[in-house]
Design a protein around this motif. Structure first.
Motif, short mmCIF file in Angstrom:
data_model
loop_
_atom_site.label_atom_id
_atom_site.label_comp_id
_atom_site.label_asym_id
_atom_site.label_seq_id
_atom_site.Cartn_x
_atom_site.Cartn_y
_atom_site.Cartn_z
N ILE A 136 24.12 51.64 30.88
CA ILE A 136 22.82 51.47 30.23
C ILE A 136 22.72 52.37 29.01
O ILE A 136 22.27 51.95 27.94
N GLU A 137 23.15 53.62 29.15
CA GLU A 137 23.11 54.55 28.02
C GLU A 137 24.01 54.12 26.88
O GLU A 137 23.70 54.34 25.70
N GLN A 138 25.14 53.49 27.21
CA GLN A 138 26.09 53.03 26.20
C GLN A 138 25.73 51.66 25.64
O GLN A 138 26.47 51.10 24.83
N ASP A 139 24.61 51.10 26.07
CA ASP A 139 24.09 49.82 25.59
C ASP A 139 25.03 48.65 25.91
O ASP A 139 25.06 47.65 25.20
N VAL A 140 25.78 48.77 27.01
CA VAL A 140 26.69 47.70 27.42
C VAL A 140 25.90 46.44 27.78
O VAL A 140 26.33 45.32 27.50
N LEU A 141 24.73 46.64 28.41
CA LEU A 141 23.93 45.50 28.86
C LEU A 141 22.93 45.04 27.80
O LEU A 141 22.33 43.97 27.96
N GLY A 142 22.75 45.83 26.76
CA GLY A 142 21.75 45.49 25.76
C GLY A 142 20.36 45.86 26.23
O GLY A 142 20.17 46.76 27.05
N THR A 143 19.37 45.14 25.75
CA THR A 143 17.99 45.36 26.17
C THR A 143 17.80 44.89 27.61
O THR A 143 18.13 43.75 27.94
N ILE A 144 17.31 45.78 28.48
CA ILE A 144 17.12 45.42 29.88
C ILE A 144 15.87 44.56 30.03
O ILE A 144 14.79 44.91 29.56
N PHE A 145 16.04 43.40 30.67
CA PHE A 145 14.91 42.51 30.95
C PHE A 145 14.27 42.86 32.31
O PHE A 145 13.08 43.13 32.38
N TYR A 146 15.10 42.81 33.36
CA TYR A 146 14.56 43.10 34.68
C TYR A 146 15.66 43.60 35.60
O TYR A 146 16.86 43.44 35.33
N ILE A 147 15.24 44.20 36.71
CA ILE A 147 16.14 44.68 37.76
C ILE A 147 15.62 44.16 39.10
O ILE A 147 14.43 44.29 39.40
N SER A 148 16.51 43.58 39.89
CA SER A 148 16.16 43.11 41.24
C SER A 148 16.90 43.97 42.25
O SER A 148 18.12 44.16 42.14
N MET A 149 16.16 44.50 43.24
CA MET A 149 16.74 45.44 44.19
C MET A 149 16.39 45.01 45.62
O MET A 149 15.21 44.90 45.96
N VAL A 150 17.42 44.78 46.43
CA VAL A 150 17.24 44.33 47.82
C VAL A 150 17.84 45.39 48.74
O VAL A 150 19.03 45.72 48.63
N ARG A 151 17.04 45.92 49.64
CA ARG A 151 17.50 46.92 50.60
C ARG A 151 16.94 46.53 51.98
O ARG A 151 15.77 46.75 52.28
N THR A 152 17.79 45.94 52.82
CA THR A 152 17.34 45.44 54.11
C THR A 152 18.33 45.82 55.21
O THR A 152 19.49 46.11 54.95
N ASN A 153 17.82 45.77 56.44
CA ASN A 153 18.66 46.03 57.62
C ASN A 153 17.81 45.71 58.84
O ASN A 153 16.58 45.51 58.72
N LEU A 154 18.42 45.66 60.00
CA LEU A 154 17.67 45.56 61.24
C LEU A 154 17.57 46.96 61.83
O LEU A 154 18.50 47.46 62.46
N GLY A 155 16.41 47.63 61.56
CA GLY A 155 16.21 49.01 61.97
C GLY A 155 16.83 49.96 60.97
O GLY A 155 17.44 49.53 59.99
N PRO A 156 16.71 51.28 61.20
CA PRO A 156 15.84 51.86 62.23
C PRO A 156 14.37 51.71 61.87
O PRO A 156 14.00 51.85 60.70
N ILE A 157 13.57 51.40 62.85
CA ILE A 157 12.14 51.15 62.64
C ILE A 157 11.37 52.47 62.75
O ILE A 157 11.50 53.18 63.75
#
Length: 343
Positions: A136-157
């Motif tokens: 990101i700092e080196q501008d490899v991706l260019g202008t960032i539009f959006y970021i999607s982040m998924v963090r799931t599991n079964l437990g611990p609750i």
């Protein structure tokens, strides 16, 4: 050698004991826990470490320079305040506290006592996460539009905090680190199915400066463990799969071409695809290593040098401000809520 007391020998505590019981840099002098069973397990594994149920006793030990806290989030404020008040350096697991006001109080106390206060946002010390920051700092991706982040599991609750405080706190710290900013606002919805009033799944959208959107899916009620992140820029796109230890990052030379190259009338699949750029996929080499080891070493380095930690109180309080906005939004039917000082 820095003497450490670890408070909490439950789910995460043993990993901290292992990393800090590491001469000549540091050694665990004491372990404090309310469970006699867990203390007996510590004594069997580390016979040279003192055990007990009272933090007061540990803080009276002159060999203790630092306190590492791995207890439920609801207990962090009281324990950290006591340790800082005794003039000890503190590493506390994320999130720092359950309110930003409590976090600010601890930050002020640490500054007053001249000690290090660091928070265990361990993914900031992850090799893949750091590599993405470089891109990101080196501008490899260019202008960032959006970021999607998924963090799931079964437990611990959990019962003391919901899925956002437990899981999304990781992703918020990563997004803040990558974008070097705090969100302007947050909107969220969640569902409580296991324990009333404690959301098992939270879906949130964060609005950052420069029009960047970050979408979070956090759940401990999911059949599959996922740690998937997608970063979409105007120059290229990137995925980070933390479950893939050998090849966590993929960079896609893909995007949408300039409008001037798009056919005026799209009536075939081929002409539709003409508006897209399909390039190569790059799988960069990412240095392996244990993020927790890097985090613990950084804490010790900060104590020795007196420098500010990468995940200090200011960074951790920023995460809590976002979590507070997410919680307000979920309580108000998903209404977008301002973050932090804009409330």
């Amino acid at each position: 050698m820095i003497g450490v007391v670890v408070v909490g020998a439950g789910h995460w505590g043993p990993n901290l004991i292992r990393n800090f019981h590491n001469p000549p840099a540091s050694r665990v002098v004491r372990v404090v826990d309310q469970s006699e069973r867990r203390l007996a397990q510590v004594a069997e594994r580390y016979p040279d470490v003192a055990i007990g149920t009272r933090l007061d006793d540990a803080l009276e030990d002159d060999d203790v320079s630092a306190v590492v806290v791995a207890t439920p989030t609801s207990t962090h404020h009281v324990i950290v305040r006591q340790a800082l008040g005794a003039g000890r350096h503190v590493l506390v697991e994320k999130p720092i506290t359950t309110t930003s006001a409590e976090g600010l109080e601890l930050d002020a106390l640490a500054r007053q006592r001249g000690v290090v206060l660091m928070v265990g946002h361990v993914f900031v010390y992850n090799g893949g996460v750091r590599k993405v920051r470089e891109y990101i700092e080196q501008d490899v991706l260019g202008t960032i539009f959006y970021i999607s982040m998924v963090r799931t599991n079964l437990g611990p609750i959990r019962v003391d905090v919901n899925a956002a405080w437990d899981l999304a706190s990781h992703d918020i710290s990563i997004a803040n680190y990558w974008l070097t900013a705090e969100p302007i606002a947050a909107s969220a919805v969640g569902g409580s199915w296991i324990n009333p009033g404690v959301e098992d799944a939270v879906f949130a959208t964060l609005r950052y400066p420069r029009g960047v959107l970050v979408n979070l899916h956090s759940s401990w009620l999911n059949p599959r463990k996922s740690r998937d992140i997608t970063v979409v820029g105007d120059r290229s796109m990137l995925t980070l799969d933390d479950m893939n230890l050998n090849e966590p990052i993929r960079i896609y030379d893909k995007g949408v071409t300039d409008e001037t190259f798009t056919p005026a009338f799209i009536d075939t699949f081929a002409s539709f695809r003409a508006g897209l750029r399909e390039g190569s996929i790059t799988i960069p080499r990412v240095g392996l290593g244990e993020p927790l080891r890097a985090e613990c070493d950084h804490f010790l380095d900060c104590i020795a040098s007196g420098s500010a930690p990468m995940t200090g109180a200011p960074e951790a309080i920023s995460v809590v401000r976002v979590l507070e906005a997410i919680e307000r939004s979920a309580r108000n039917g998903g209404r977008e809520e301002p973050v932090g000082s804009q409330v």
